[in-house]
Design a protein around this motif. Structure first.
Motif, PDB file in Angstrom:
ATOM      1  N   LEU A  71      16.589 -22.255  21.963  1.00 42.20           N
ATOM      2  CA  LEU A  71      16.426 -23.497  21.215  1.00 42.20           C
ATOM      3  C   LEU A  71      14.952 -23.879  21.216  1.00 42.20           C
ATOM      4  N   GLU A  72      14.370 -23.976  20.026  1.00 46.34           N
ATOM      5  CA  GLU A  72      12.957 -24.301  19.902  1.00 46.34           C
ATOM      6  C   GLU A  72      12.793 -25.677  19.265  1.00 46.34           C
ATOM      7  N   PHE A  73      11.857 -26.473  19.791  1.00 40.33           N
ATOM      8  CA  PHE A  73      11.519 -27.767  19.216  1.00 40.33           C
ATOM      9  C   PHE A  73      10.102 -27.681  18.651  1.00 40.33           C
ATOM     10  N   ALA A  74       9.918 -28.196  17.441  1.00 36.19           N
ATOM     11  CA  ALA A  74       8.622 -28.059  16.779  1.00 36.19           C
ATOM     12  C   ALA A  74       8.215 -29.391  16.165  1.00 36.19           C
ATOM     13  N   ASP A  75       6.893 -29.603  16.063  1.00 34.53           N
ATOM     14  CA  ASP A  75       6.365 -30.801  15.415  1.00 34.53           C
ATOM     15  C   ASP A  75       6.529 -30.731  13.905  1.00 34.53           C
ATOM     16  N   GLU A  76       6.615 -29.521  13.366  1.00 32.10           N
ATOM     17  CA  GLU A  76       6.843 -29.334  11.944  1.00 32.10           C
ATOM     18  C   GLU A  76       7.622 -28.044  11.732  1.00 32.10           C
ATOM     19  N   LEU A  77       8.396 -28.009  10.647  1.00 33.05           N
ATOM     20  CA  LEU A  77       9.178 -26.826  10.316  1.00 33.05           C
ATOM     21  C   LEU A  77       8.877 -26.398   8.888  1.00 33.05           C
ATOM     22  N   THR A  78       8.839 -25.091   8.694  1.00 33.75           N
ATOM     23  CA  THR A  78       8.670 -24.562   7.343  1.00 33.75           C
ATOM     24  C   THR A  78       9.886 -24.936   6.495  1.00 33.75           C
ATOM     25  N   PHE A  79       9.631 -25.564   5.362  1.00 35.64           N
ATOM     26  CA  PHE A  79      10.723 -26.001   4.495  1.00 35.64           C
ATOM     27  C   PHE A  79      11.298 -24.785   3.768  1.00 35.64           C
ATOM     28  N   PRO A  80      12.610 -24.729   3.614  1.00 32.45           N
ATOM     29  CA  PRO A  80      13.205 -23.573   2.925  1.00 32.45           C
ATOM     30  C   PRO A  80      12.976 -23.633   1.423  1.00 32.45           C
ATOM     31  N   ALA A  81      13.232 -22.529   0.767  1.00 31.46           N
ATOM     32  CA  ALA A  81      13.290 -22.532  -0.692  1.00 31.46           C
ATOM     33  C   ALA A  81      14.602 -23.164  -1.130  1.00 31.46           C
ATOM     34  N   PRO A 188       4.133 -21.717   2.342  1.00 31.91           N
ATOM     35  CA  PRO A 188       5.292 -22.603   2.231  1.00 31.91           C
ATOM     36  C   PRO A 188       4.961 -24.042   2.613  1.00 31.91           C
ATOM     37  N   LEU A 189       5.716 -24.961   2.056  1.00 32.70           N
ATOM     38  CA  LEU A 189       5.601 -26.367   2.434  1.00 32.70           C
ATOM     39  C   LEU A 189       6.248 -26.571   3.799  1.00 32.70           C
ATOM     40  N   LYS A 190       5.844 -27.643   4.473  1.00 35.16           N
ATOM     41  CA  LYS A 190       6.366 -27.921   5.808  1.00 35.16           C
ATOM     42  C   LYS A 190       6.807 -29.377   5.908  1.00 35.16           C
ATOM     43  N   GLN A 191       7.903 -29.598   6.621  1.00 32.18           N
ATOM     44  CA  GLN A 191       8.401 -30.953   6.857  1.00 32.18           C
ATOM     45  C   GLN A 191       7.993 -31.388   8.257  1.00 32.18           C
ATOM     46  N   THR A 192       7.366 -32.575   8.350  1.00 38.67           N
ATOM     47  CA  THR A 192       6.820 -33.040   9.619  1.00 38.67           C
ATOM     48  C   THR A 192       7.648 -34.143  10.258  1.00 38.67           C
TER      49      THR A 192
END
Length: 750
Positions: A71-81, A188-192
């Motif tokens: 399980l990884e926690f991130a400050d931002e994630l790559t947004f899917p297509a 890719p765009l990223k959601q923060t």
């Protein structure tokens, strides 16, 4: 005795000098019982080693694998297509007479000439004497099919910023023209920020009246959009994957990302092949190329929506040969050899629906979008003239005095000469907004027992008044039987006719409820989380509980901060306090639905400053430092919907609830929340190597490479200690000089 007799035998020499443990004991032990004991000990030890060695080799060459989940926690994630297609290949209003004739076999299975087309009601035009011979089918789909111009996609926002057709990439699919947002895999765009409002929002006009599909000849029977959330490197297969969205709803699609790393043979079955038309090997890419090869081999042309360089098939071949070949692939008569990729990214979705549009969206946004014409914050029937005036900026972005409101149709009442100066917004929300009295919540049942508003705890949220069932974390309710009917069931009257929200100035466009299943210790964030429930449906919400135990640094990133307004550290609590601090620092007041002790903002400041600050938070222009909690409880939901009410319910429950049948269908929201199974999942972050494993690994390496053990280390320590003591003793002892006495006889002669 000869030298040969004095020389030790090779066996004795080996036993005396080998680093293998035990053998030297056979040499130095006296003959008899003690030596026999050492013989049995050595034989037993090496027999055990042989057995364990054989077992390990058998396990190794079985090539078994284990699945490691992290399980990884991130400050931002790559947004899917995000790819979507209208379930209609051609728009009827774009087709000319010659187009209808050319496509007649493809659409309806019958070749019709232009004369026949005209007799069927198609109006004559300038193409009646034309022909489309040599025209490619994909060109017609592109020109005459669905598009994402502003007339078809009047609203698109990404993290609060406007997007247009320039942000979409076109592709052909089973449904004709499809369009992908965030298709660039290299950038890719990223959601923060998590939650709805921080991703992609789109309104699409499907133009159902222009549908040309016919189910009787293999076309689509549905109306709406097909949406697929996928890896940008993976081409979409819209006929076999994706989510179906019906018009008249607002779909909330929550996404979770999963990364897979599979093993090559012989431990696994993964294999990354070189595809002919795609840069990255994916299952979808392989299947699409396989379909294309089968079609080309059997039909001597390529389907327009499949990859390849061959000439595309004409409409008649598409209807006859191509369709038959693809059916053979579906049945498995024609196979595709597509192994699992060694790495892939998958996105699971959880979808809920709210009604769309609400009353004011129909009235105000309808003309804006060129269409015919809350989440409850204020109920119109509770507002007096002075309330409308006080809230006009907050609700509609324009300050209106009471005479202006009266001219707009607000009924005069006893407040026309009053003022609400000094009144707090939260007081008005509490008094004039949604509630859970028996008139608004006519039915509530927990495990077969009636519940009421006394079982709910009030809080303020993005949608105004919110109510939480089972909010006491110190004395929580418990479900003892799994399944629907053993949890909570509620019927709510949303009173859509009393909605005051207007989407044109940033209000809500939907109609229905927003529901969130959460830990009682965690404050709800209803604007970014939760399930949307539309009226006229009964929602069955099956719940699964997951407990997370995360590790502190340096093994993990968890940290439990001390919050100012909440007893337990949670991500939601941290985000709410962060929002509040940003609002206070920029607006010098506090939003009524955020924690704090500062004076709450007036309606004008809420509409201007507060909304702007929260937009900056959404866009990531101002940050929130909220680390992952070291322990947290999460609830995942699986939602299904049935129509409500049925015929006999309408006859029975309508008088009981005091609702007309038509009113119930437009205003009643029914939901049941329950554990699907009485079990839970526990996910713990553990050290990949703890102290015990470290010492075991060191011991194993020492034994394998230098034949040492703990006792060997003690022997080395003993040797070093003796040498040290000997060295120190040598230097501490006074040096003794032996002086030889003189010989008296020698001395006398001198």
């Amino acid at each position: 005795m000869s030298p040969e007799d004095d020389k030790e035998s090779p066996e004795k020499e080996f036993a005396s000098n080998t680093s293998l443990h035990g053998f030297n004991r056979l040499v130095i032990s006296p003959a008899g019982a003690l030596r026999a004991l050492w013989v049995f000990a050595i034989l037993g030890s090496y027999s055990g080693f042989g057995y364990m060695f054989g077992s390990m080799m058998h396990s190794y060459f079985s090539y078994d694998t284990i699945t490691d989940t992290k399980l990884e926690f991130a400050d931002e994630l790559t947004f899917p297509a995000v790819t979507f297609c209208n379930m209609n290949k051609f728009d009827a209003n774009k087709l000319k007479a010659v187009d209808w004739s050319y496509l007649s076999t493809f659409l309806y299975g019958i070749q019709a000439n232009i004369s026949t087309i005209l007799t069927l009601g198609v109006p004559p035009d300038e193409t009646v004497n034309s022909t489309l011979e040599g025209t490619k089918l994909e060109d017609l789909v592109l020109q005459k099919g669905f598009n994402v111009s502003w007339t078809r996609m009047p609203l698109c926002t990404w993290r609060g910023t406007r997007c247009t057709e320039q942000n979409f990439t076109h592709s052909f699919g089973h449904y004709g023209n499809c369009f992908t947002f965030n298709a660039e895999a290299n950038n890719p765009l990223k959601q923060t920020m998590q939650g709805t409002g921080n991703g992609l929002m789109i309104i699409v006009d499907i133009e159902e009246d222009e549908y040309t599909e016919s189910f009787t000849v293999g076309g689509n029977a549905e109306v709406g959009l097909k949406v697929l959330v996928h890896d940008p490197r993976e081409p979409p297969m819209m006929d076999t994957q994706g989510i179906a969205l019906a018009p008249g709803n607002h779909a909330f699609i929550a996404v979770k990302q999963t990364l897979y790393e599979n093993h090559v043979p012989p431990w696994g079955v993964c294999q990354d092949r070189q595809l002919e038309y795609y840069d990255t090997y994916t299952l979808n890419g392989c299947y699409l190329e396989c379909r294309s090869k089968h079609v080309v081999r059997n039909c001597s042309c390529r389907a327009y929506d499949l990859p390849g360089t061959e000439e595309s098939c004409d409409p008649t071949t598409m209807f006859t040969c191509v369709r038959a070949v693809l059916v053979q692939v579906t049945r498995g008569d024609l196979t595709c050899d597509c192994p699992v990729p060694c790495s892939m990214t998958s996105y699971t979705t959880s979808v809920s629906f709210a009604g769309f549009p609400n009353k004011h969206t129909r009235e105000y946004v309808g003309p804006l979008l060129g269409m015919e014409p809350t989440y409850l914050e204020f109920d119109a029937n509770k507002l007096k003239a002075v309330d409308w005036s006080y809230l006009s900026t907050f609700l509609y972005g324009v300050q209106m005095d009471i005479p202006t409101l009266l001219s707009l149709g607000v009924a005069p009442d006893e407040t026309v000469n009053s003022t609400l100066e000094g009144t707090k917004v939260e007081d008005l929300v509490l008094q004039k907004g949604f509630n859970v009295t028996w008139t608004r919540m006519p039915f509530c049942e927990w495990r077969g027992t009636t519940c009421s508003q006394l079982n709910f705890t009030h809080s303020f949220g993005h949608y105004g008044n919110c109510f939480t069932f089972n909010a006491d974390s110190d004395s929580p309710l418990k479900q003892t039987m799994q399944g629907s009917g053993n949890g909570l069931k509620v019927i709510v009257d949303i009173e859509e006719d009393q909605y005051t929200e207007s989407f044109s100035v940033g209000g809500n466009s939907e109609v229905g409820l927003k529901l969130l299943v959460h830990d009682p210790r965690e404050p709800p964030m209803m604007d970014t989380q939760g399930i949307a429930l539309a009226p006229g449906n009964s929602a069955f919400i099956a719940v699964k509980q997951t407990l997370y135990e995360n590790h502190v640094p340096p093994w993990g990133v968890c940290q439990d901060l001390q919050l100012e307004y909440y007893d337990t550290y949670t991500l939601n609590g941290c985000y709410l306090e962060c929002r509040s601090k940003h609002v206070v620092s920029n607006c010098s007041c506090r939003a009524y639905d955020l924690p704090g002790t500062e004076e709450s903002c007036d309606p004008t400041t809420m509409f201007t400053c507060v909304r702007d600050v929260l937009g900056q938070v959404t866009r990531g222009e101002v940050k929130c430092d909220c680390p992952v909690p070291c322990s947290m409880t999460s609830y995942s939901t699986s939602v299904s919907f049935s129509g409500w009410p049925n015929k006999h319910t309408r006859e029975y429950i309508s008088p009981m609830l005091g609702m007309e049948t038509s009113y119930m269908e437009k205003n009643a929201v029914v939901f049941s929340v329950y554990y699907e199974k009485l079990n839970y999942q526990k996910i713990r972050q553990l050290k990949a190597m703890d102290e015990g494993q470290l010492s075991s690994n060191i011991g194993g390496m020492m034994g394998l490479f230098i034949g040492a053990s703990v006792l060997s280390l003690l022997e080395v320590c003993e040797f070093l200690l003796k040498r040290l003591l000997g060295f120190m003793g040598k230097h501490r002892r006074p040096k003794v000089v032996n002086v030889k006495p003189k010989d008296p006889h020698t001395a006398s002669h001198k």
